[in-house]
Design a protein around this motif. Structure first.
Motif, PDB file in Angstrom:
ATOM      1  N   ILE A 453      -8.528  -1.824  -1.840  1.00 28.52           N
ATOM      2  CA  ILE A 453      -7.904  -2.927  -1.186  1.00 28.52           C
ATOM      3  C   ILE A 453      -6.431  -2.973  -1.983  1.00 28.52           C
ATOM      4  CG2 ILE A 453      -7.877  -5.386  -1.141  1.00 28.52           C
ATOM      5  CD1 ILE A 453      -9.923  -4.119   0.606  1.00 28.52           C
ATOM      6  N   THR A 454      -6.309  -2.646  -3.152  1.00 25.46           N
ATOM      7  CA  THR A 454      -5.125  -2.809  -3.810  1.00 25.46           C
ATOM      8  C   THR A 454      -4.839  -2.034  -4.957  1.00 25.46           C
ATOM      9  OG1 THR A 454      -5.832  -4.518  -5.390  1.00 25.46           O
ATOM     10  CG2 THR A 454      -4.763  -5.234  -3.604  1.00 25.46           C
ATOM     11  N   ASN A 480      -3.032   5.782   1.389  1.00 28.31           N
ATOM     12  CA  ASN A 480      -2.532   4.143   1.601  1.00 28.31           C
ATOM     13  C   ASN A 480      -3.700   3.274   1.148  1.00 28.31           C
ATOM     14  OD1 ASN A 480      -1.033   5.379   4.353  1.00 28.31           O
ATOM     15  ND2 ASN A 480       0.276   3.930   3.072  1.00 28.31           N
ATOM     16  N   ARG A 481      -3.353   2.098   0.901  1.00 30.43           N
ATOM     17  CA  ARG A 481      -4.503   0.948   0.785  1.00 30.43           C
ATOM     18  C   ARG A 481      -5.297   0.802   2.335  1.00 30.43           C
ATOM     19  NH1 ARG A 481      -2.516   2.860  -3.106  1.00 30.43           N
ATOM     20  NH2 ARG A 481      -4.408   4.022  -2.417  1.00 30.43           N
ATOM     21  N   GLU A 501       0.720  -0.428   4.799  1.00 31.31           N
ATOM     22  CA  GLU A 501       1.531   0.668   4.086  1.00 31.31           C
ATOM     23  C   GLU A 501       2.050  -0.184   2.732  1.00 31.31           C
ATOM     24  OE1 GLU A 501       5.280   1.030   6.580  1.00 31.31           O
ATOM     25  OE2 GLU A 501       4.115   1.922   8.261  1.00 31.31           O
ATOM     26  N   TYR A 502       1.765  -1.515   2.596  1.00 30.64           N
ATOM     27  CA  TYR A 502       2.153  -1.965   1.221  1.00 30.64           C
ATOM     28  C   TYR A 502       1.508  -3.025   0.585  1.00 30.64           C
ATOM     29  CZ  TYR A 502       4.427  -5.295   4.347  1.00 30.64           C
ATOM     30  OH  TYR A 502       5.024  -6.303   5.200  1.00 30.64           O
ATOM     31  N   VAL A 503       1.242  -3.301  -0.506  1.00 26.40           N
ATOM     32  CA  VAL A 503       0.370  -4.442  -0.843  1.00 26.40           C
ATOM     33  C   VAL A 503       1.011  -5.177  -2.041  1.00 26.40           C
ATOM     34  CG1 VAL A 503      -1.833  -3.450  -0.140  1.00 26.40           C
ATOM     35  CG2 VAL A 503      -0.946  -3.002  -2.554  1.00 26.40           C
ATOM     36  N   THR A 504       2.382  -4.837  -2.663  1.00 24.82           N
ATOM     37  CA  THR A 504       3.009  -5.411  -3.659  1.00 24.82           C
ATOM     38  C   THR A 504       3.473  -6.716  -3.199  1.00 24.82           C
ATOM     39  OG1 THR A 504       4.788  -3.766  -3.393  1.00 24.82           O
ATOM     40  CG2 THR A 504       3.101  -3.539  -5.196  1.00 24.82           C
ATOM     41  N   THR A 505       3.782  -6.835  -1.753  1.00 21.12           N
ATOM     42  CA  THR A 505       4.163  -8.309  -1.197  1.00 21.12           C
ATOM     43  C   THR A 505       3.332  -8.404  -0.222  1.00 21.12           C
ATOM     44  OG1 THR A 505       5.414  -6.864  -0.022  1.00 21.12           O
ATOM     45  CG2 THR A 505       6.606  -8.021  -1.591  1.00 21.12           C
TER      46      THR A 505
END
Length: 528
Positions: A453-454, A480-481, A501-505
């Protein structure tokens, strides 16, 4: 129902008093008294799980301050009455069961209600109230009658949600895909203190409290995770089947052996680790929608069990931590560790292995699905056939145990065997064999591995790993996540690898990176 959002499931209050009544059974009248709580105690959300043909578990845990260091969520030391009701509609007009339970400080003010007497193969809705405070409405299902074969099941599975490494957008996207069943394959929470596990570029958010080792610490950490609204959305949309991996207790633990085992240090002694396991298991049960059959007994807790989905599928939920032999040569990747091939090595323990093999023999379902934690197929990092370079923490470190399980479903003539896996923070799709050293050995099953998930932060989008060149049974890779959606019918199982594509935002969109199908009676994966 497909367009009902999490917020639109919110509804009006239940009224002053409730009569607890499950069809065919009468209960005493009681009042849901909130013990003077001034703020919303449902800040950890609600959940359901363990569906069976005439019921399921519904869960909540009261907390007005999820980050409280004592692990009690800012709740008073006295018990609090909590009313619950189950209905056939999201507006909660057609109530079919209701009652009152006492949330007690001994179990961190958690509530587990095991429903019986409902109709099989049905969608239901539920909510809780205490005093003037009302929870959201959750959606859940009963499983089909044991003799029935439903047309289809939408099942999703996920694992590895490190709170510090990113935002739980994948849980929100999973909820929006509206599955009917969710499997969580472990690492639901992580034990590290703030800064103990940092990704490149730094963690976008932090854990509260020290590394979890006490009951107060585990309760606080579960509450921090449960306070995330994206995770709450995934819990509210469908029943869950959960199993732990390592981080719910301690990284890479094995039976009574902690990650760092040193009898000369109190915090790493076997005695201390048993106390730590006791605390972790207690908090895990308090925070999961599990049946009373999983109530911990000290540092033991039984979570392996089979959930039948009519004649369509068996879900064999496994425990590859509590009964395993210790990892060899450390916990990581090692070359030519021949001890891993020993006949008596086990990752399941003898009792769980027998339970699973007996389950294969008794199965009449179209699909036998293993919900488990660590990489199952062989994954050799060394190109040379004379050298093995494999992970000691996965099934490669317990090769004979894997062979017995795989040969067991072959000998039992299991119609379709599929292994579901988490742990490795990457997507994989693999063919399963009994003998990986023989290029001509037949494919006997499939493995689907979900990414995190992250955990480990943003992926790079790669769909190729060098080891695939000399491990031809490894058919797909992605870093990817995300999570995996499946559609299961008696004729096929389709798997969609859903990625962000991203999880940090927060707020990343989701897309399908790849899809595979397993046809009934046809061994092996086929790309779609």
């Amino acid at each position: 129902m497909d367009n009902i959002s999490r917020r639109s499931l919110l509804s009006v209050g239940l009224g002053a008093g409730l009569i607890a009544a499950v069809p065919g059974t009468a209960f005493a009248t009681s009042v849901a008294d909130d013990a003077g709580l001034r703020t919303d105690p449902f800040r950890l959300g609600i959940a359901s799980g363990e569906p069976w043909p005439d019921g399921f578990v519904i869960w909540t845990r009261l907390a007005v301050d999820p980050f409280a260091e004592d692990g009690f969520g800012g709740m008073p030391t006295r018990q609090v009455a909590v009313a619950w009701e189950v209905a056939e509609d999201a507006a909660m007009r057609t109530v079919v069961a209701r009652g009152v339970e006492q949330a007690r400080i001994e179990t961190a003010h958690s509530i587990h209600v095991e429903l019986r007497g409902l109709r099989p193969g049905r969608e239901y809705f539920y909510r809780f109230r205490t005093g003037r405070h009302l929870s959201e409405v959750g959606r859940t299902l009963t499983s089909p009658a044991l003799h029935e074969t439903p047309a289809a099941l939408a099942m999703s599975f996920a694992s590895c949600a490190q709170y510090e490494h990113g935002y739980f957008t994948a849980y929100q996207r999973l909820a929006q895909d509206h599955p009917d069943l969710i499997l969580h394959l472990g690492d639901y929470m992580y034990e590290y203190k703030k800064g103990g596990y940092v990704i490149g570029g730094g963690n976008p958010r932090d854990h509260a409290g020290p590394e979890t080792s006490t009951l107060a610490g585990y309760r606080q950490r579960h509450a921090q995770y449960k306070s995330d609204v994206d995770l709450q959305a995934a819990h509210a949309i469908a029943p869950w089947l959960v199993v732990w991996d390592d981080h719910e207790v301690d990284n890479n633990w094995a039976d009574e052996v902690p990650e760092n085992s040193d009898p000369n240090q109190l915090n790493d002694s076997a005695e201390h680790f048993r106390l730590r396991r006791t605390a972790a298991f207690q908090a895990y049960y308090e925070n999961m929608p599990l049946r009373s059959s999983s109530v911990p007994a000290g540092f033991d807790m039984k979570i392996y069990r089979t959930i039948q989905w009519g004649q369509l599928a068996n879900f064999h939920m496994m425990d590859t931590r509590q009964y395993r032999d210790d990892q060899l040569a450390g916990d990581g990747w090692r070359k030519n560790v021949t001890e891993r091939l020993a006949e008596d090595r086990t990752i399941t323990g003898a009792e769980q292995e027998k339970w699973l093999l007996d389950g294969f023999k008794k199965s009449t379902q179209s699909w036998d699905i293993l919900g488990q934690q660590v990489f199952f197929a062989e994954r050799d990092r060394d190109r040379s056939p004379a050298i093995d370079d494999v992970s000691m923490d996965g099934w490669d470190g317990y090769a004979s145990s894997r062979r017995r399980i795989t040969q067991g479903w072959v000998d039992a003539n299991v119609r379709n065997a599929v292994v579901l896996t988490g742990d490795v923070h990457r997507n994989w799709a693999n063919d399963v064999k009994v003998d990986y050293k023989d290029p001509s050995a037949p494919v006997v099953g499939s493995e689907l591995v979900c990414t995190s998930i992250t955990s480990t932060g943003n992926g790079g989008g790669s769909t190729s790993d060098p080891v695939m060149a000399w491990n031809p049974h490894l058919k797909f890779y992605n870093d990817n996540r995300g999570y995996v959606n499946t559609t299961i019918t008696k004729d096929s199982l389709t798997a969609d690898f859903r990625t962000l594509e991203y999880v940090t935002t927060p707020g990343a969109p989701v897309s399908t990176k790849a899809s595979f199908v397993i046809e009934d009676g046809v061994r092996g994966l086929q790309a779609r």
